[in-house]
Scaffold this active site. Sequence first.
Site, PDB file in Angstrom:
ATOM      1  N   ASN A  98       0.880  -1.192   0.021  1.00  0.00           N
ATOM      2  CA  ASN A  98      -0.039  -0.038   0.120  1.00  0.00           C
ATOM      3  C   ASN A  98       0.826   1.228   0.151  1.00  0.00           C
ATOM      4  O   ASN A  98       1.944   1.250   0.407  1.00  0.00           O
ATOM      5  CB  ASN A  98      -0.869  -0.137   1.180  1.00  0.00           C
ATOM      6  CG  ASN A  98      -2.093  -1.227   1.275  1.00  0.00           C
ATOM      7  OD1 ASN A  98      -2.178  -1.780   0.085  1.00  0.00           O
ATOM      8  ND2 ASN A  98      -2.139  -1.555   2.345  1.00  0.00           N
ATOM      9  N   ASP A 100      -0.587   4.139   1.093  1.00  0.00           N
ATOM     10  CA  ASP A 100      -1.455   5.304   1.928  1.00  0.00           C
ATOM     11  C   ASP A 100      -0.756   5.722   3.116  1.00  0.00           C
ATOM     12  O   ASP A 100      -1.428   6.604   3.617  1.00  0.00           O
ATOM     13  CB  ASP A 100      -2.930   4.848   2.059  1.00  0.00           C
ATOM     14  CG  ASP A 100      -2.797   3.262   2.789  1.00  0.00           C
ATOM     15  OD1 ASP A 100      -3.649   2.445   2.400  1.00  0.00           O
ATOM     16  OD2 ASP A 100      -2.036   2.983   3.408  1.00  0.00           O
ATOM     17  N   HIS A 115       5.732  -0.558  -2.783  1.00  0.00           N
ATOM     18  CA  HIS A 115       5.473  -0.065  -3.859  1.00  0.00           C
ATOM     19  C   HIS A 115       5.417   1.608  -3.992  1.00  0.00           C
ATOM     20  O   HIS A 115       4.941   2.286  -4.738  1.00  0.00           O
ATOM     21  CB  HIS A 115       3.832  -0.390  -4.402  1.00  0.00           C
ATOM     22  CG  HIS A 115       4.047  -1.881  -4.642  1.00  0.00           C
ATOM     23  ND1 HIS A 115       2.583  -2.574  -4.645  1.00  0.00           N
ATOM     24  CD2 HIS A 115       4.954  -2.882  -4.737  1.00  0.00           C
ATOM     25  CE1 HIS A 115       2.968  -3.803  -5.282  1.00  0.00           C
ATOM     26  NE2 HIS A 115       4.348  -3.938  -5.395  1.00  0.00           N
ATOM     27  N   CYS A 123      11.532  13.680  -9.449  1.00  0.00           N
ATOM     28  CA  CYS A 123      11.726  14.312 -10.926  1.00  0.00           C
ATOM     29  C   CYS A 123      12.099  13.046 -11.938  1.00  0.00           C
ATOM     30  O   CYS A 123      12.506  12.304 -11.629  1.00  0.00           O
ATOM     31  CB  CYS A 123      12.990  15.263 -10.961  1.00  0.00           C
ATOM     32  SG  CYS A 123      13.003  15.864 -12.663  1.00  0.00           S
ATOM     33  N   CYS A 126      15.923  14.824 -13.302  1.00  0.00           N
ATOM     34  CA  CYS A 126      17.117  15.153 -12.131  1.00  0.00           C
ATOM     35  C   CYS A 126      16.790  14.332 -10.918  1.00  0.00           C
ATOM     36  O   CYS A 126      15.966  13.473 -11.063  1.00  0.00           O
ATOM     37  CB  CYS A 126      17.417  16.497 -11.826  1.00  0.00           C
ATOM     38  SG  CYS A 126      15.913  16.977 -10.757  1.00  0.00           S
ATOM     39  N   CYS A 143       9.296  20.328 -12.000  1.00  0.00           N
ATOM     40  CA  CYS A 143      10.545  20.188 -11.088  1.00  0.00           C
ATOM     41  C   CYS A 143      11.381  21.618 -11.183  1.00  0.00           C
ATOM     42  O   CYS A 143      11.057  22.274 -12.567  1.00  0.00           O
ATOM     43  CB  CYS A 143      11.358  19.102 -11.324  1.00  0.00           C
ATOM     44  SG  CYS A 143      13.200  18.999 -10.654  1.00  0.00           S
ATOM     45  N   CYS A 145      14.171  21.811 -12.263  1.00  0.00           N
ATOM     46  CA  CYS A 145      14.845  21.908 -13.459  1.00  0.00           C
ATOM     47  C   CYS A 145      13.945  21.859 -14.658  1.00  0.00           C
ATOM     48  O   CYS A 145      14.714  21.913 -15.577  1.00  0.00           O
ATOM     49  CB  CYS A 145      15.726  20.480 -13.320  1.00  0.00           C
ATOM     50  SG  CYS A 145      14.719  19.175 -13.839  1.00  0.00           S
TER      51      CYS A 145
HETATM   52  N1  APR Z   1      -9.950  -7.189   5.130  1.00  0.00           N
HETATM   53  C1  APR Z   1      -8.999  -8.084   4.410  1.00  0.00           C
HETATM   54  N2  APR Z   1      -8.911  -8.313   3.120  1.00  0.00           N
HETATM   55  C2  APR Z   1      -9.634  -7.852   2.328  1.00  0.00           C
HETATM   56  C3  APR Z   1     -10.737  -6.784   2.817  1.00  0.00           C
HETATM   57  C4  APR Z   1     -10.694  -6.608   4.317  1.00  0.00           C
HETATM   58  N3  APR Z   1     -11.721  -5.692   4.667  1.00  0.00           N
HETATM   59  N4  APR Z   1     -11.313  -6.540   1.754  1.00  0.00           N
HETATM   60  C5  APR Z   1     -10.795  -6.938   0.898  1.00  0.00           C
HETATM   61  N5  APR Z   1      -9.885  -7.887   1.076  1.00  0.00           N
HETATM   62  C6  APR Z   1      -9.267  -8.583   0.088  1.00  0.00           C
HETATM   63  C7  APR Z   1      -9.647  -8.957  -1.283  1.00  0.00           C
HETATM   64  O1  APR Z   1     -10.178 -10.317  -1.119  1.00  0.00           O
HETATM   65  C8  APR Z   1      -8.460  -9.158  -2.039  1.00  0.00           C
HETATM   66  O2  APR Z   1      -7.734 -10.562  -1.852  1.00  0.00           O
HETATM   67  O3  APR Z   1      -8.187  -7.851  -0.190  1.00  0.00           O
HETATM   68  C9  APR Z   1      -7.257  -8.384  -1.305  1.00  0.00           C
HETATM   69  C10 APR Z   1      -7.178  -7.074  -2.179  1.00  0.00           C
HETATM   70  O4  APR Z   1      -6.483  -7.392  -3.362  1.00  0.00           O
HETATM   71  P1  APR Z   1      -6.068  -6.302  -4.435  1.00  0.00           P
HETATM   72  O5  APR Z   1      -7.324  -5.527  -4.805  1.00  0.00           O
HETATM   73  O6  APR Z   1      -5.538  -7.215  -5.594  1.00  0.00           O
HETATM   74  O7  APR Z   1      -5.032  -5.581  -3.840  1.00  0.00           O
HETATM   75  P2  APR Z   1      -3.425  -5.746  -3.909  1.00  0.00           P
HETATM   76  O8  APR Z   1      -3.019  -7.193  -3.528  1.00  0.00           O
HETATM   77  O9  APR Z   1      -2.966  -4.901  -2.790  1.00  0.00           O
HETATM   78  O10 APR Z   1      -2.847  -5.604  -5.074  1.00  0.00           O
HETATM   79  C11 APR Z   1      -1.442  -5.584  -5.234  1.00  0.00           C
HETATM   80  O11 APR Z   1      -1.533  -4.433  -7.448  1.00  0.00           O
HETATM   81  O12 APR Z   1      -2.486  -2.614  -8.526  1.00  0.00           O
HETATM   82  C12 APR Z   1      -1.331  -3.272  -7.915  1.00  0.00           C
HETATM   83  O13 APR Z   1       0.314  -1.775  -6.897  1.00  0.00           O
HETATM   84  C13 APR Z   1      -1.027  -2.198  -6.888  1.00  0.00           C
HETATM   85  O14 APR Z   1      -0.139  -2.583  -4.666  1.00  0.00           O
HETATM   86  C14 APR Z   1      -1.162  -2.792  -5.355  1.00  0.00           C
HETATM   87  C15 APR Z   1      -0.973  -4.555  -6.155  1.00  0.00           C
END
Ligand code: APR
Length: 239
Positions: A98, A100, A115, A123, A126, A143, A145
């Site tokens: 994540n 966030d 990630h 940038c 640079c 940027c 630059c």
């Molecule tokens: N608690 C736990 N798990 C949950 C919940 C919850 N409240 N709600 C959904 N999930 C589960 C879903 O079942 C799913 O398996 O979380 C998972 C989310 O999967 P994705 O949407 O594929 O997200 P993620 O695995 O983080 O994706 C990986 O993909 O798009 C790229 O860079 C992006 O970091 C991301 C990467």
Amino acid sequence: MNKEIAEKLLSAKKVVFVTGAGISQESGIPTFRGKDGLWRNYDAMKLATIDAFYDNPKLVWEWYNERRQNIFSSKPNPGHKAIAELENFLNVVVLTQNIDGLHQKAGSSKVLELHGSIVKIKCTVCDFKDEIFTEFTEFPPLCNCGNILRPDVVWFGEGLPQNVWQEAIIHANNCDVMIIAGTSLVVSPANTLPIYAKQNNAILIEVNPDETIMSSDMDFSLRSTSATALPELVSIFKK
Ligand code: APR
């Protein structure tokens, strides 16, 4: 709470969490592949690749600005807080996909952002890097630059920073319990971390309301949301 899981956690020397978008779902941040996931409503290949960015930096920046607004107004949920609280009882490291920052906001002190981060920018030319905690008003931001800035995140087709990935593998290879929470485990190389852990005899615990492609590799699967299951794990230490 499963007695075996309790025993494994109580005797654990090091617990590594691998988290994904699901752990922030209960903070109001959409996942990527769920029924209301981002990739259901947007084309990932038009927004989260380096080619998409150079093709239309303004569109990509507007999308990231929209995500920034949502993330900046979100708060850690009981799942994030439980992981932070576990640090009072265990050696805990969080490897998160994540961007966030909610693990850090919840108080987790050892977080590796595989990630990148929504607040980090860099940038395109640079070596300028910075952290911006406000929304942008001009797209794409420039940027000093004169070149365009980009979000400092890992896009599809880009590798993780070598130092970040090497550190993640070290943690995965040196834990006795790995808890995989809120991730579909479809994106590499993050989805190989449970394999490293298993090769070093770690116990794998999945926290996810749905099955994943690696559920059969797990020692335990808690079919629950992280905001429900993770506080229950912490309660083991409060008896
Ligand atoms: N608690 C736990 N798990 C949950 C919940 C919850 N409240 N709600 C959904 N999930 C589960 C879903 O079942 C799913 O398996 O979380 C998972 C989310 O999967 P994705 O949407 O594929 O997200 P993620 O695995 O983080 O994706 C990986 O993909 O798009 C790229 O860079 C992006 O970091 C991301 C990467």
